[in-house]
Design a protein around this motif. Sequence first.
Motif, PDB file in Angstrom:
ATOM      1  N   ALA A  88       5.395  -8.293   4.120  1.00  0.00           N
ATOM      2  CA  ALA A  88       4.029  -8.395   3.790  1.00  0.00           C
ATOM      3  C   ALA A  88       3.847  -9.123   2.382  1.00  0.00           C
ATOM      4  N   LEU A  89       4.502  -8.430   1.358  1.00  0.00           N
ATOM      5  CA  LEU A  89       4.191  -9.064   0.154  1.00  0.00           C
ATOM      6  C   LEU A  89       4.443 -10.558  -0.179  1.00  0.00           C
ATOM      7  N   SER A  90       5.483 -11.005   0.597  1.00  0.00           N
ATOM      8  CA  SER A  90       5.567 -12.380   0.604  1.00  0.00           C
ATOM      9  C   SER A  90       4.230 -13.113   1.230  1.00  0.00           C
ATOM     10  N   GLU A  91       4.012 -12.682   2.208  1.00  0.00           N
ATOM     11  CA  GLU A  91       2.830 -13.099   3.074  1.00  0.00           C
ATOM     12  C   GLU A  91       1.805 -13.401   2.164  1.00  0.00           C
ATOM     13  N   SER A  92       1.621 -12.249   1.376  1.00  0.00           N
ATOM     14  CA  SER A  92       0.371 -11.927   0.535  1.00  0.00           C
ATOM     15  C   SER A  92       0.302 -12.955  -0.452  1.00  0.00           C
ATOM     16  N   GLY A  93       1.200 -13.468  -1.086  1.00  0.00           N
ATOM     17  CA  GLY A  93       1.228 -14.463  -2.097  1.00  0.00           C
ATOM     18  C   GLY A  93       0.914 -13.864  -3.580  1.00  0.00           C
ATOM     19  N   ILE A  94       1.006 -12.697  -3.517  1.00  0.00           N
ATOM     20  CA  ILE A  94       0.591 -11.826  -4.785  1.00  0.00           C
ATOM     21  C   ILE A  94       1.786 -11.665  -5.586  1.00  0.00           C
ATOM     22  N   ALA A  95       1.886 -12.126  -6.781  1.00  0.00           N
ATOM     23  CA  ALA A  95       2.976 -11.905  -7.886  1.00  0.00           C
ATOM     24  C   ALA A  95       2.986 -10.909  -8.727  1.00  0.00           C
ATOM     25  N   GLU A  96       1.777 -10.279  -9.064  1.00  0.00           N
ATOM     26  CA  GLU A  96       1.662  -9.261 -10.094  1.00  0.00           C
ATOM     27  C   GLU A  96       0.648  -8.211  -9.589  1.00  0.00           C
ATOM     28  N   GLY A  97       0.797  -6.868  -9.556  1.00  0.00           N
ATOM     29  CA  GLY A  97      -0.145  -6.100  -8.713  1.00  0.00           C
ATOM     30  C   GLY A  97       0.384  -4.706  -8.452  1.00  0.00           C
ATOM     31  N   LEU A  98      -0.225  -4.244  -7.065  1.00  0.00           N
ATOM     32  CA  LEU A  98      -0.145  -2.972  -6.477  1.00  0.00           C
ATOM     33  C   LEU A  98       0.183  -2.970  -5.069  1.00  0.00           C
ATOM     34  N   CYS A  99       1.299  -2.375  -4.441  1.00  0.00           N
ATOM     35  CA  CYS A  99       1.197  -2.189  -3.140  1.00  0.00           C
ATOM     36  C   CYS A  99       1.269  -0.844  -3.001  1.00  0.00           C
ATOM     37  N   ASN A 143       1.740   6.072  19.920  1.00  0.00           N
ATOM     38  CA  ASN A 143       1.298   5.085  19.064  1.00  0.00           C
ATOM     39  C   ASN A 143       0.900   5.434  17.735  1.00  0.00           C
ATOM     40  N   LYS A 144       1.426   4.906  16.601  1.00  0.00           N
ATOM     41  CA  LYS A 144       0.783   5.206  15.251  1.00  0.00           C
ATOM     42  C   LYS A 144       1.000   3.829  14.374  1.00  0.00           C
ATOM     43  N   ARG A 145       0.060   3.901  13.214  1.00  0.00           N
ATOM     44  CA  ARG A 145       0.011   2.871  12.312  1.00  0.00           C
ATOM     45  C   ARG A 145       0.391   3.065  10.887  1.00  0.00           C
ATOM     46  N   VAL A 146       0.844   2.138  10.264  1.00  0.00           N
ATOM     47  CA  VAL A 146       1.103   2.287   8.905  1.00  0.00           C
ATOM     48  C   VAL A 146       0.318   0.982   8.164  1.00  0.00           C
ATOM     49  N   LEU A 147      -0.394   1.306   7.063  1.00  0.00           N
ATOM     50  CA  LEU A 147      -1.372   0.256   6.430  1.00  0.00           C
ATOM     51  C   LEU A 147      -0.757  -0.198   5.197  1.00  0.00           C
ATOM     52  N   ILE A 148      -0.667  -1.514   5.033  1.00  0.00           N
ATOM     53  CA  ILE A 148      -0.131  -1.862   3.751  1.00  0.00           C
ATOM     54  C   ILE A 148      -1.209  -2.690   3.158  1.00  0.00           C
ATOM     55  N   LYS A 149      -1.500  -2.198   1.939  1.00  0.00           N
ATOM     56  CA  LYS A 149      -2.628  -3.139   1.235  1.00  0.00           C
ATOM     57  C   LYS A 149      -2.019  -3.392  -0.178  1.00  0.00           C
ATOM     58  N   ILE A 150      -2.150  -4.701  -0.464  1.00  0.00           N
ATOM     59  CA  ILE A 150      -1.464  -5.367  -1.712  1.00  0.00           C
ATOM     60  C   ILE A 150      -2.610  -5.837  -2.603  1.00  0.00           C
ATOM     61  N   ILE A 151      -2.834  -5.437  -3.803  1.00  0.00           N
ATOM     62  CA  ILE A 151      -3.820  -6.161  -4.805  1.00  0.00           C
ATOM     63  C   ILE A 151      -3.098  -6.785  -5.765  1.00  0.00           C
ATOM     64  N   GLY A 152      -3.903  -7.775  -6.303  1.00  0.00           N
ATOM     65  CA  GLY A 152      -3.200  -8.232  -7.584  1.00  0.00           C
ATOM     66  C   GLY A 152      -3.444  -9.786  -7.617  1.00  0.00           C
ATOM     67  N   GLU A 153      -2.629 -10.462  -8.464  1.00  0.00           N
ATOM     68  CA  GLU A 153      -2.816 -11.741  -8.632  1.00  0.00           C
ATOM     69  C   GLU A 153      -1.577 -12.496  -8.491  1.00  0.00           C
TER      70      GLU A 153
END
Length: 138
Positions: free
Chosen positions: A28-39, A128-138
């Motif tokens: 998911a981090l790779s897909e996001s294209g975000i290099a600096e931030g928080l996950c 069924n259960k879910r996990v959220l991944i939220k990545i913010i940054g630049e």
Amino acid sequence: MKSYRKELNFCTKTRRAYINITPQVEAALSESGIAEGLCLVNAMNITASVFINDNESGLHRDFEHWLEKLAPEKPHNQYAHNGFEDNADAHLKRSVMGREVVVAVTNGELDFGTWEQIFYGEFDGIRNKRVLIKIIGE
């Protein structure tokens, strides 16, 4: 600042399970294209957990034994919550293991300490259960 959101879905074959989700979070981090931030990675169900620890099977068995001593599944009638469902122990186990983790993102990678991995902890599975991944940054 950019943000990226992704959900993971789980339906374990057992009531309790520990699943290393580090590869899915890294993807998911790779897909996001975000290099600096928080996950942020968090369980979207009150009877599941996301936590960071070592990927060692003996430790996972230790979690299972320790949590079962703290909040044994049975007898179901020991809990005031149990009635329609028999999952009060799962709620208590989740409270101990936690809802979410936040990992720094540095140079496009999760900035872990030694041996750290991200785990999904299931305490009331076979649904069924879910996990959220939220990545913010630049």
